[in-house]
Design a protein around this motif. Sequence first.
Motif, PDB file in Angstrom:
ATOM      1  N   VAL A 224       0.821  -1.214   0.000  1.00 58.63           N
ATOM      2  CA  VAL A 224       0.000   0.000   0.000  1.00 58.63           C
ATOM      3  C   VAL A 224       0.855   1.265   0.000  1.00 58.63           C
ATOM      4  O   VAL A 224       0.318   2.371  -0.068  1.00 58.63           O
ATOM      5  CB  VAL A 224      -0.969   0.024   1.209  1.00 58.63           C
ATOM      6  N   SER A 225       2.175   1.134   0.073  1.00 62.58           N
ATOM      7  CA  SER A 225       3.053   2.299   0.270  1.00 62.58           C
ATOM      8  C   SER A 225       2.879   3.372  -0.801  1.00 62.58           C
ATOM      9  O   SER A 225       2.958   4.556  -0.494  1.00 62.58           O
ATOM     10  CB  SER A 225       4.516   1.863   0.355  1.00 62.58           C
ATOM     11  N   GLY A 226       2.643   2.989  -2.043  1.00 64.08           N
ATOM     12  CA  GLY A 226       2.508   3.963  -3.131  1.00 64.08           C
ATOM     13  C   GLY A 226       1.250   4.812  -3.057  1.00 64.08           C
ATOM     14  O   GLY A 226       1.148   5.827  -3.750  1.00 64.08           O
ATOM     15  N   ALA A 227       0.312   4.441  -2.220  1.00 59.90           N
ATOM     16  CA  ALA A 227      -0.942   5.193  -2.106  1.00 59.90           C
ATOM     17  C   ALA A 227      -0.815   6.387  -1.161  1.00 59.90           C
ATOM     18  O   ALA A 227      -1.710   7.235  -1.119  1.00 59.90           O
ATOM     19  CB  ALA A 227      -2.050   4.266  -1.606  1.00 59.90           C
ATOM     20  N   PHE A 228       0.286   6.470  -0.422  1.00 57.06           N
ATOM     21  CA  PHE A 228       0.391   7.472   0.633  1.00 57.06           C
ATOM     22  C   PHE A 228       1.030   8.768   0.152  1.00 57.06           C
ATOM     23  O   PHE A 228       2.017   8.757  -0.582  1.00 57.06           O
ATOM     24  CB  PHE A 228       1.175   6.907   1.822  1.00 57.06           C
ATOM     25  N   ASP A 229       0.436   9.871   0.603  1.00 58.66           N
ATOM     26  CA  ASP A 229       0.940  11.221   0.355  1.00 58.66           C
ATOM     27  C   ASP A 229       1.495  11.780   1.661  1.00 58.66           C
ATOM     28  O   ASP A 229       1.132  11.326   2.751  1.00 58.66           O
ATOM     29  CB  ASP A 229      -0.189  12.140  -0.138  1.00 58.66           C
ATOM     30  N   LEU A 230       2.322  12.786   1.538  1.00 57.16           N
ATOM     31  CA  LEU A 230       2.889  13.450   2.706  1.00 57.16           C
ATOM     32  C   LEU A 230       1.819  14.326   3.362  1.00 57.16           C
ATOM     33  O   LEU A 230       1.188  15.142   2.697  1.00 57.16           O
ATOM     34  CB  LEU A 230       4.087  14.295   2.293  1.00 57.16           C
ATOM     35  N   ALA A 231       1.627  14.150   4.654  1.00 54.51           N
ATOM     36  CA  ALA A 231       0.702  14.990   5.419  1.00 54.51           C
ATOM     37  C   ALA A 231       1.469  15.999   6.269  1.00 54.51           C
ATOM     38  O   ALA A 231       1.110  17.169   6.321  1.00 54.51           O
ATOM     39  CB  ALA A 231      -0.203  14.136   6.294  1.00 54.51           C
ATOM     40  N   LEU A 232       2.542  15.534   6.936  1.00 52.90           N
ATOM     41  CA  LEU A 232       3.345  16.407   7.799  1.00 52.90           C
ATOM     42  C   LEU A 232       4.819  16.042   7.682  1.00 52.90           C
ATOM     43  O   LEU A 232       5.172  14.866   7.740  1.00 52.90           O
ATOM     44  CB  LEU A 232       2.922  16.261   9.269  1.00 52.90           C
ATOM     45  N   GLU A 233       5.662  17.050   7.569  1.00 54.01           N
ATOM     46  CA  GLU A 233       7.117  16.867   7.593  1.00 54.01           C
ATOM     47  C   GLU A 233       7.557  16.634   9.037  1.00 54.01           C
ATOM     48  O   GLU A 233       6.861  17.032   9.976  1.00 54.01           O
ATOM     49  CB  GLU A 233       7.815  18.131   7.078  1.00 54.01           C
ATOM     50  N   PRO A 234       8.738  16.046   9.249  1.00 46.66           N
ATOM     51  CA  PRO A 234       9.253  15.950  10.617  1.00 46.66           C
ATOM     52  C   PRO A 234       9.393  17.338  11.228  1.00 46.66           C
ATOM     53  O   PRO A 234       9.711  18.305  10.536  1.00 46.66           O
ATOM     54  CB  PRO A 234      10.623  15.294  10.438  1.00 46.66           C
ATOM     55  N   ASP A 235       9.139  17.426  12.494  1.00 50.92           N
ATOM     56  CA  ASP A 235       9.268  18.676  13.233  1.00 50.92           C
ATOM     57  C   ASP A 235      10.595  18.629  13.974  1.00 50.92           C
ATOM     58  O   ASP A 235      10.648  18.410  15.183  1.00 50.92           O
ATOM     59  CB  ASP A 235       8.095  18.826  14.196  1.00 50.92           C
ATOM     60  N   LEU A 236      11.678  18.799  13.221  1.00 49.95           N
ATOM     61  CA  LEU A 236      13.023  18.658  13.776  1.00 49.95           C
ATOM     62  C   LEU A 236      13.495  19.969  14.391  1.00 49.95           C
ATOM     63  O   LEU A 236      13.152  21.045  13.916  1.00 49.95           O
ATOM     64  CB  LEU A 236      13.993  18.233  12.676  1.00 49.95           C
ATOM     65  N   PRO A 237      14.318  19.874  15.446  1.00 50.50           N
ATOM     66  CA  PRO A 237      14.880  21.097  16.026  1.00 50.50           C
ATOM     67  C   PRO A 237      15.728  21.835  14.993  1.00 50.50           C
ATOM     68  O   PRO A 237      16.388  21.206  14.164  1.00 50.50           O
ATOM     69  CB  PRO A 237      15.754  20.590  17.174  1.00 50.50           C
ATOM     70  N   GLN A 238      15.687  23.147  15.055  1.00 56.07           N
ATOM     71  CA  GLN A 238      16.459  23.992  14.148  1.00 56.07           C
ATOM     72  C   GLN A 238      17.700  24.519  14.865  1.00 56.07           C
ATOM     73  O   GLN A 238      17.698  24.648  16.090  1.00 56.07           O
ATOM     74  CB  GLN A 238      15.601  25.161  13.656  1.00 56.07           C
ATOM     75  N   PRO A 239      18.774  24.823  14.105  1.00 52.50           N
ATOM     76  CA  PRO A 239      19.951  25.402  14.746  1.00 52.50           C
ATOM     77  C   PRO A 239      19.546  26.642  15.547  1.00 52.50           C
ATOM     78  O   PRO A 239      18.758  27.454  15.086  1.00 52.50           O
ATOM     79  CB  PRO A 239      20.851  25.781  13.568  1.00 52.50           C
ATOM     80  N   GLY A 240      20.048  26.726  16.738  1.00 53.38           N
ATOM     81  CA  GLY A 240      19.731  27.873  17.588  1.00 53.38           C
ATOM     82  C   GLY A 240      18.517  27.657  18.486  1.00 53.38           C
ATOM     83  O   GLY A 240      18.263  28.456  19.373  1.00 53.38           O
ATOM     84  N   ASP A 241      17.736  26.565  18.258  1.00 54.81           N
ATOM     85  CA  ASP A 241      16.623  26.278  19.135  1.00 54.81           C
ATOM     86  C   ASP A 241      17.127  25.956  20.534  1.00 54.81           C
ATOM     87  O   ASP A 241      18.155  25.286  20.678  1.00 54.81           O
ATOM     88  CB  ASP A 241      15.802  25.072  18.642  1.00 54.81           C
ATOM     89  N   ASP A 242      16.423  26.398  21.525  1.00 53.14           N
ATOM     90  CA  ASP A 242      16.768  26.060  22.903  1.00 53.14           C
ATOM     91  C   ASP A 242      16.320  24.620  23.161  1.00 53.14           C
ATOM     92  O   ASP A 242      15.136  24.328  23.017  1.00 53.14           O
ATOM     93  CB  ASP A 242      16.052  27.027  23.855  1.00 53.14           C
ATOM     94  N   PRO A 243      17.250  23.699  23.536  1.00 52.35           N
ATOM     95  CA  PRO A 243      16.836  22.313  23.747  1.00 52.35           C
ATOM     96  C   PRO A 243      15.823  22.145  24.886  1.00 52.35           C
ATOM     97  O   PRO A 243      15.161  21.133  24.972  1.00 52.35           O
ATOM     98  CB  PRO A 243      18.157  21.595  24.070  1.00 52.35           C
TER      99      PRO A 243
END
Length: 140
Positions: A117-136
């Motif tokens: 079923v993998s080919g049927a899926f579309d992107l809904a949300l990108e990873p919410d990764l920390p950005q440089p300079g973000d306070d951990p």
Amino acid sequence: MPYAYHPDFPQNCPLDGATPVGTIYRAVESFPPTQEDFLSGAELGTPGAKRTICKHWGCSVWETMEAAEHGRKIYDRFRNSYIVVATLDAAAGEVLTTPSRNQPQHATFWKVHGLDVSGAFDLALEPDLPQPGDDPLGPS
């Protein structure tokens, strides 16, 4: 509708109340997703997955964007994952809401054996990764 599930499925699996699949969301490591992203813990031999437990033969999914966003808020691994979405044909398998304490809208998807079923899926949300300079420790 008769479904051809994995021959090792335990008896009475999928669980009572499961209905034909429709729209589902799933967390995956990369985009586009692969066929392996839709194998169950039992099929993959994931530590802790018991081949005698029906839910371990299914994939963890959500049936709404709201539920997927809730999962991301409470689990780092989902925040760091791609969330994909598809509306699958009812013949692809069955789904059932299988809530947990932290995820009341969690669901399990039991896919027809051997179906990709993998080919049927579309992107809904990108990873919410920390950005440089973000306070951990998060925003002040």
